[in-house]
Design a protein around this motif. Structure first.
Motif, PDB file in Angstrom:
ATOM      1  N   PRO A  16      18.380  56.297  32.061  1.00 48.52           N
ATOM      2  CA  PRO A  16      19.495  56.750  31.223  1.00 48.52           C
ATOM      3  C   PRO A  16      20.768  55.918  31.362  1.00 48.52           C
ATOM      4  O   PRO A  16      21.762  56.216  30.722  1.00 48.52           O
ATOM      5  N   PHE A  17      20.758  54.875  32.187  1.00 48.91           N
ATOM      6  CA  PHE A  17      22.060  54.282  32.549  1.00 48.91           C
ATOM      7  C   PHE A  17      22.688  53.437  31.457  1.00 48.91           C
ATOM      8  O   PHE A  17      23.876  53.485  31.230  1.00 48.91           O
ATOM      9  N   CYS A  18      21.886  52.600  30.779  1.00 49.67           N
ATOM     10  CA  CYS A  18      22.501  51.775  29.737  1.00 49.67           C
ATOM     11  C   CYS A  18      21.658  51.806  28.469  1.00 49.67           C
ATOM     12  O   CYS A  18      20.544  52.316  28.455  1.00 49.67           O
ATOM     13  N   GLY A  19      22.190  51.216  27.403  1.00 47.00           N
ATOM     14  CA  GLY A  19      21.544  51.291  26.098  1.00 47.00           C
ATOM     15  C   GLY A  19      20.288  50.458  25.936  1.00 47.00           C
ATOM     16  O   GLY A  19      19.658  50.492  24.874  1.00 47.00           O
ATOM     17  N   VAL A  20      19.895  49.712  26.980  1.00 45.79           N
ATOM     18  CA  VAL A  20      18.600  49.026  26.939  1.00 45.79           C
ATOM     19  C   VAL A  20      17.491  50.086  26.986  1.00 45.79           C
ATOM     20  O   VAL A  20      16.401  49.907  26.464  1.00 45.79           O
ATOM     21  N   THR A  21      17.819  51.243  27.594  1.00 44.15           N
ATOM     22  CA  THR A  21      16.948  52.413  27.635  1.00 44.15           C
ATOM     23  C   THR A  21      15.499  52.043  27.984  1.00 44.15           C
ATOM     24  O   THR A  21      14.563  52.370  27.253  1.00 44.15           O
ATOM     25  N   CYS A  22      15.325  51.354  29.106  1.00 44.82           N
ATOM     26  CA  CYS A  22      13.987  50.947  29.562  1.00 44.82           C
ATOM     27  C   CYS A  22      13.125  52.189  29.739  1.00 44.82           C
ATOM     28  O   CYS A  22      13.553  53.153  30.371  1.00 44.82           O
ATOM     29  N   ASP A  24       9.889  52.064  31.009  1.00 43.29           N
ATOM     30  CA  ASP A  24       8.713  51.654  31.767  1.00 43.29           C
ATOM     31  C   ASP A  24       8.903  51.844  33.270  1.00 43.29           C
ATOM     32  O   ASP A  24       8.243  51.203  34.073  1.00 43.29           O
ATOM     33  N   LEU A  25       9.846  52.721  33.664  1.00 47.01           N
ATOM     34  CA  LEU A  25      10.111  52.883  35.090  1.00 47.01           C
ATOM     35  C   LEU A  25       9.013  53.710  35.762  1.00 47.01           C
ATOM     36  O   LEU A  25       8.364  54.533  35.115  1.00 47.01           O
ATOM     37  N   GLU A  26       8.853  53.452  37.043  1.00 43.98           N
ATOM     38  CA  GLU A  26       7.897  54.209  37.840  1.00 43.98           C
ATOM     39  C   GLU A  26       8.691  54.811  38.983  1.00 43.98           C
ATOM     40  O   GLU A  26       9.283  54.075  39.774  1.00 43.98           O
ATOM     41  N   VAL A  42      18.914  46.790  39.160  1.00 44.31           N
ATOM     42  CA  VAL A  42      19.640  47.456  40.256  1.00 44.31           C
ATOM     43  C   VAL A  42      20.438  48.663  39.766  1.00 44.31           C
ATOM     44  O   VAL A  42      20.539  49.670  40.472  1.00 44.31           O
ATOM     45  N   LEU A  43      20.988  48.562  38.547  1.00 45.36           N
ATOM     46  CA  LEU A  43      21.796  49.675  38.037  1.00 45.36           C
ATOM     47  C   LEU A  43      20.926  50.905  37.795  1.00 45.36           C
ATOM     48  O   LEU A  43      21.305  52.036  38.121  1.00 45.36           O
ATOM     49  N   GLY A  44      19.756  50.674  37.214  1.00 49.05           N
ATOM     50  CA  GLY A  44      18.845  51.779  36.940  1.00 49.05           C
ATOM     51  C   GLY A  44      18.311  52.370  38.237  1.00 49.05           C
ATOM     52  O   GLY A  44      18.213  53.591  38.400  1.00 49.05           O
TER      53      GLY A  44
HETATM   54  S1  SF4 Z   1      16.786  49.772  34.082  1.00 47.44           S
HETATM   55 FE1  SF4 Z   1      18.714  48.618  33.944  1.00 47.44          FE
HETATM   56  S2  SF4 Z   1      18.591  47.596  31.950  1.00 47.44           S
HETATM   57 FE2  SF4 Z   1      17.058  49.202  31.928  1.00 47.44          FE
HETATM   58  S3  SF4 Z   1      18.134  50.973  31.002  1.00 47.44           S
HETATM   59 FE3  SF4 Z   1      18.338  51.151  33.236  1.00 47.44          FE
HETATM   60  S4  SF4 Z   1      20.309  50.186  33.668  1.00 47.44           S
HETATM   61 FE4  SF4 Z   1      19.702  49.500  31.624  1.00 47.44          FE
END
Ligand code: SF4
Lengths: 444, 113
Positions: A16-22, A24-26, A42-44
């Protein structure tokens, strides 16, 4: 006897941190605690790993209280207010957005969100001249020219380059970075300049002039000057040739354009340039949006009221007027008499004078964590953090909605539940409702 | 002696990371109070890396620490945070957006200890 630990791996988690809205996190969870996060930047990663740090507690006037009592106190403040403000809504999800708008409608509030102080000028520019744009998927698969203007995605949107725009391999960009020309234009060098083939340093406040120059050159007019924006005219002529020669160009812009002199007019000039380039090739523009889910709130507010930010409901129907109903102006002029700040730290981010007014009125803060706003709020309601401890939907910067998962439990209700309960209590205090405190309509 | 500059604000990776530690955390405060300046400008103001300078606008003032940066002469950079908020006025010229980048500031060495 040893108790077996509960270990879970949650896949395809959306950050949820930035508008890239990845998406695929595990996330690795052990005994209800997040232990590790894979695939995130690192931010995510820090968003998930530090989600338990600095948690807010429920309180009224600084004294511990139950959630129920806090909701009652919040409803009291809002039901009594004559010209309230609902603001924030970046670090939350679509259903909370809808509830916040419903509450604003009910109490005749001003409703605004973090876009107001980030990309609102971009939204105004799009309202003015329209936008030729596309999704990040098209950029990934097709763009052979990527320009970042007044933006620093290397630090603000770390995975934009690897997922969508610079190194990623796509259908018609099979060699990734080798198939793309990347240009960075800004008033200072940043880590984004290092990702680019070319960095062009312009003078502060010269963006509008440079866009106008480029548009003139695209249209075949030459100029009788040696430099524009501190850059020799020949460099701008060369850039125009690169732009016209691209198969698929995209110009991404950041707050370097929206927060400086000219504001939305800078973006209007940028969009006109993109439009003109379409007489020669495919050329698109897009703002690099998103701390959190600001894009989502702008979307929801637009499909519910017709306007993307700075909406006022005091007459019983939505009115839009930046400068009048936008948060910095409402607070700077000291107009609102109560405020509900939800999923954003208004006091920590606003100009000093605007923050000062918030401190002088009845203030309700709904937030998972302590912040400058919760520190001074009369009522603090902790919430389950959206995308970590509450599910929902977020919009990516290109307006694609993506599901947010609930990864761990929280002892507190979600934003949407808190808003729902406040609405119920406000309604209960006004049994004759329906009759909103509408200001008289102007005659004629 | 005070000198005029243009101040730019923005995000940094470290600001984005340390914000999760809370706005009172030392790492966060260190990051948002570090002012990037061109080495030639530092010389002209007679300040060294780590020295304190006072930034002043029509709306307020802030004391921050100097750091050598890659910004061009005449330009300053600082990460978003409470130190820059104190310098920004609420006027938006009818757009809703305060002047958060490209702020004209006066800078002088701060010897107040
Ligand atoms: S993982 Fe990083 S680049 Fe992807 S949405 Fe989160 S903060 Fe943004």
């Amino acid at each position: 006897m040893t108790v077996a630990k509960e270990m879970r791996v949650v896949k395809d988690v959306t950050c949820p941190f930035c508008g890239v809205t990845c998406d695929d996190l595990e996330v690795h969870v052990e005994d209800g605690k997040i232990r590790d996060v894979k695939n995130a930047c690192v931010l995510g990663k820090d968003t998930f790993l530090h989600h338990l740090e600095g948690l807010a507690t429920p309180r009224i006037d600084g004294k511990p209280a139950s959630i129920e009592a806090c909701i009652e106190a919040a409803a009291d403040i809002l039901a009594r207010a004559k010209y309230p403000l609902i603001y924030g809504l970046d670090s939350t999800e679509l259903h909370a957005h809808r509830k916040a708008i419903e509450l604003a409608d009910l109490i005749g509030a001003n409703i605004d969100h973090t876009s107001s102080v980030c990309h609102a000028p971009s939204l105004q520019a799009v309202q003015t001249v329209g936008i030729p744009s596309c999704t990040v998927g098209e950029v990934k698969n097709r763009a052979d020219l990527v320009i970042f203007w007044g933006a620093n995605p290397a630090e603000a949107h770390p995975r934009h380059a690897t997922r969508y725009s610079v190194t990623v391999k796509g259908m018609f960009t099979p060699q990734g970075r080798k198939d793309r020309t990347v240009i960075h234009i800004d008033v200072r060098r940043t880590p984004t300049s290092r990702m680019a083939d070319t960095f062009i340093q312009i003078k502060p406040h010269s963006d509008y002039e440079v866009f106008s120059t480029l548009t003139a050159l695209v249209n075949g007019h030459d100029l009788d000057v040696s430099e524009v924006g501190g850059v020799p005219l020949q460099e701008w002529r060369d850039l125009v040739e690169v732009m016209k020669g691209a198969k698929f160009g995209i110009l991404y812009w950041g707050m370097g354009l929206t927060m400086t002199r000219g504001k939305y007019l800078n973006v209007v000039a940028l969009l006109r340039l993109c439009q003109e380039l379409n007489r020669f090739t495919k050329f698109l523009g897009a703002p690099l949006r998103g701390h959190g889910n600001v894009v989502g709130m702008a979307q929801v507010l637009t499909w519910q009221t017709g306007f993307p930010f700075a909406v006022n409901m005091s007459r019983g129907y939505p009115r839009f007027n930046p400068g009048e109903f936008s948060v910095a102006d409402l607070l700077g002029r000291g107009e609102v008499d109560a405020a509900l700040i939800i999923a954003a730290d208004a006091i920590g981010n606003f100009p000093a004078k605007a923050a000062q007014h918030l401190k002088s009125i009845p203030l309700i803060a709904v937030d998972p964590k302590e912040s400058e706003t919760t520190k001074v709020a009369q009522v603090v309601i902790p919430a389950a953090q959206a995308a970590v401890a509450a599910e929902g939907v977020a919009y990516r910067m290109d307006h694609i909605p993506l599901p947010l998962k609930k990864v761990v439990d929280s002892p507190y209700p979600s934003d949407r539940e808190i808003l729902d309960r406040i609405i119920a209590r406000v309604l209960a205090k006004r049994p004759d409702d329906g009759a909103k405190r509408a200001a008289p309509l102007p005659r004629g | 002696m005070a000198k005029s500059f243009i101040l730019i604000t923005g995000r940094t990776t470290k600001q984005g990371r340390t914000i999760h530690l809370g706005k009172q955390a030392k790492d966060y405060i260190d990051e948002v109070s570090a002012l990037e300046m061109n080495p030639a400008d530092m010389e002209a103001l007679q300040v060294k890396e780590g020295d304190r300078v006072r930034l002043r606008t029509d709306h307020g003032s802030s004391v921050v620490r100097c750091k050598k940066g890659t910004v061009p002469p005449g330009l300053l950079f600082i990460a978003y945070g409470q130190f820059v908020n104190a310098l920004v006025g609420p006027d938006t010229q009818g757009t809703g957006m305060p002047n958060t980048k490209g702020i004209e500031v006066e800078v002088e060495k701060d010897d107040s200890g």
